[in-house]
Motif scaffolding. Structure first.
Motif, short mmCIF file in Angstrom:
data_model
loop_
_atom_site.label_atom_id
_atom_site.label_comp_id
_atom_site.label_asym_id
_atom_site.label_seq_id
_atom_site.Cartn_x
_atom_site.Cartn_y
_atom_site.Cartn_z
N UNK A 121 0.83 -1.19 0.00
CA UNK A 121 0.00 0.00 0.00
C UNK A 121 0.87 1.24 0.00
N UNK A 122 1.82 1.29 0.93
CA UNK A 122 2.68 2.47 1.04
C UNK A 122 3.88 2.11 1.89
N UNK A 123 4.81 3.04 2.05
CA UNK A 123 6.00 2.80 2.84
C UNK A 123 6.26 3.96 3.79
N UNK A 124 7.04 3.67 4.81
CA UNK A 124 7.52 4.70 5.74
C UNK A 124 8.95 4.34 6.11
N UNK A 125 9.76 5.35 6.33
CA UNK A 125 11.18 5.10 6.53
C UNK A 125 11.65 5.67 7.85
N UNK A 126 12.53 4.93 8.54
CA UNK A 126 13.16 5.40 9.75
C UNK A 126 14.63 5.03 9.74
N UNK A 127 15.46 5.87 10.33
CA UNK A 127 16.90 5.61 10.33
C UNK A 127 17.51 6.10 11.64
N UNK A 128 18.62 5.49 12.02
CA UNK A 128 19.31 5.90 13.24
C UNK A 128 20.49 5.00 13.50
N UNK A 129 21.16 5.24 14.62
CA UNK A 129 22.33 4.45 15.00
C UNK A 129 22.01 3.57 16.20
N UNK A 130 22.57 2.38 16.19
CA UNK A 130 22.47 1.46 17.31
C UNK A 130 23.87 1.10 17.77
N UNK A 131 24.06 1.06 19.07
CA UNK A 131 25.33 0.60 19.60
C UNK A 131 25.47 -0.91 19.40
N UNK A 132 26.68 -1.39 19.46
CA UNK A 132 26.93 -2.82 19.22
C UNK A 132 26.10 -3.68 20.17
N UNK A 133 25.99 -3.24 21.44
CA UNK A 133 25.23 -4.02 22.42
C UNK A 133 23.74 -4.06 22.06
N UNK A 134 23.27 -3.02 21.40
CA UNK A 134 21.86 -2.98 20.98
C UNK A 134 21.64 -3.77 19.70
N UNK A 135 22.62 -3.71 18.80
CA UNK A 135 22.54 -4.45 17.53
C UNK A 135 22.56 -5.95 17.79
N UNK A 136 23.38 -6.36 18.76
CA UNK A 136 23.48 -7.79 19.08
C UNK A 136 22.74 -8.11 20.38
N UNK A 137 21.66 -7.39 20.67
CA UNK A 137 20.90 -7.59 21.89
C UNK A 137 20.26 -8.96 21.94
N UNK A 138 20.10 -9.47 23.16
CA UNK A 138 19.42 -10.74 23.35
C UNK A 138 17.93 -10.58 23.01
#
Length: 337
Positions: A121-138
């Motif tokens: 139907x449509x799209x929405x975009x979001x962007x930002x930075x994640x720390x390594x601990x957040x990127x590899x979070x449990x």
């Protein structure tokens, strides 16, 4: 001899999408023009199933999906991510990532809103930075909040009373989905309160060129009058709210043998960003009696502009929405249920 008005009533509209740069829209794909939004006939319940992405680590995928579901519930949209079944709408994340400075990753997420049949139907975009601990979070584990009707403020109050500390990882993902969730909520509910401060785009009619006689002037004037009649602002002073609509006109003799001499009329309409990026294109092509447009275009310009504006309205609306703005300041900008 064919009258010019009758001739132009037979205008053939050839609408061709152009790929944009980055996340620019393809305005002639998808939903039809306003008044016939085939893909945006939204259901009454508006439940959203947020899919778990496959373009990032498992734990991060769950965090991202849960964050989007939480954000949509804060906008009073029933949403969940802990099931692969159901949903009046499906929300799928497409993730691109790259290493940023230090131990961080830059995340770019395009959320694709789909109907239950998987049609976008449509799209929405979001962007930002994640720390390594957040990127590899449990994986956050445990059940997702099951009471979709609990207001976010109450959830936060209960958490405070219980002495629970908000997980910094959860906060990071909440921030990553905040803006796209607001846009998706508007697409689904048509709730104008989320876009109360959203600016209204204005159309700049620039570079009408190539026509003989008074064609350039009267075609632009007719297009402007028709846009205003639809409640669309027209202003040739370019700024951040502007979308440019231009037209290149060519009138040339028809070389093939005909009963009476004819001229071929070609009009290429182009939608552009202020920086010149081309967003969409439409062509009109027909014939008129030889010399009919050498000096005055008259009603021919009005008929050509009417056909173009009617066809381009839906595309302009999609471009405006992609920019986080509205095409009009009235209720016609809201998606119909």
């Amino acid at each position: 001899m064919i009258s010019p008005i009758r001739s132009f009533l037979l205008f053939i509209l050839i609408v061709a999408p152009l790929a944009g740069c980055g996340d620019l829209p393809r305005p002639f794909e998808g939903a039809g023009r306003e008044g016939d939004p085939a893909l945006l006939k939204l259901r009454d319940t508006n439940t959203v199933r947020v899919e778990i992405g496959e373009d990032l680590p498992d734990g991060a995928s769950v965090h991202l999906a849960r964050a989007m579901a939480r954000a949509l519930r804060a906008h009073d949209i029933p949403a969940y991510s802990d099931s692969k079944l159901g949903g009046d709408f499906i929300l799928r994340p497409n993730v691109q990532s790259r290493l940023a400075d230090g131990d961080a990753a830059f995340i770019d997420v395009t959320w694709v809103l789909m109907n239950p049949d998987g049609l976008a139907i449509d799209t929405a975009r979001g962007a930002g930075e994640l720390q390594a601990s957040q990127w590899f979070a449990q994986d956050p584990g445990g059940p997702e909040e099951s009471d979709l009707a609990v207001p976010q403020e109450l959830v936060e109050k209960i958490r405070t009373l219980q002495g629970q500390r908000i997980d910094p990882t959860q906060l990071a993902y909440d921030e990553l989905v905040r803006d796209p969730a607001s846009r998706i909520a508007f697409l689904i509910s048509g709730d104008r309160s989320d876009l109360a401060a959203a600016p209204v785009v204005k159309i700049a009619l620039i570079d009408f060129a190539g026509a003989p006689g008074d064609g350039n002037v009267v075609l632009a004037r007719s297009a402007g009058a028709l846009l205003r009649a639809k409640g669309i602002e027209v202003d040739n002073e370019i700024d951040d709210r502007s979308i440019i609509l231009s037209a290149t006109i060519e009138v040339k003799p028809v070389t093939r043998k005909t009963t009476s001499p004819l001229d071929q009329v070609l009009i290429d309409w182009v939608i552009m960003d202020p920086d010149g990026t081309e967003l969409g294109q439409m062509a009109q092509n027909n014939v008129v009696p030889r010399g009919r447009l050498d000096e005055r275009w008259g009603a021919v310009a009005s008929i050509a502009a009417q056909a173009a504006v009617d066809a381009l309205e839906g595309a302009l609306n999609q471009v405006a929405r992609k920019k986080g703005m509205m095409l009009k300041a009235d209720k016609k900008t809201v998606s119909t249920r």
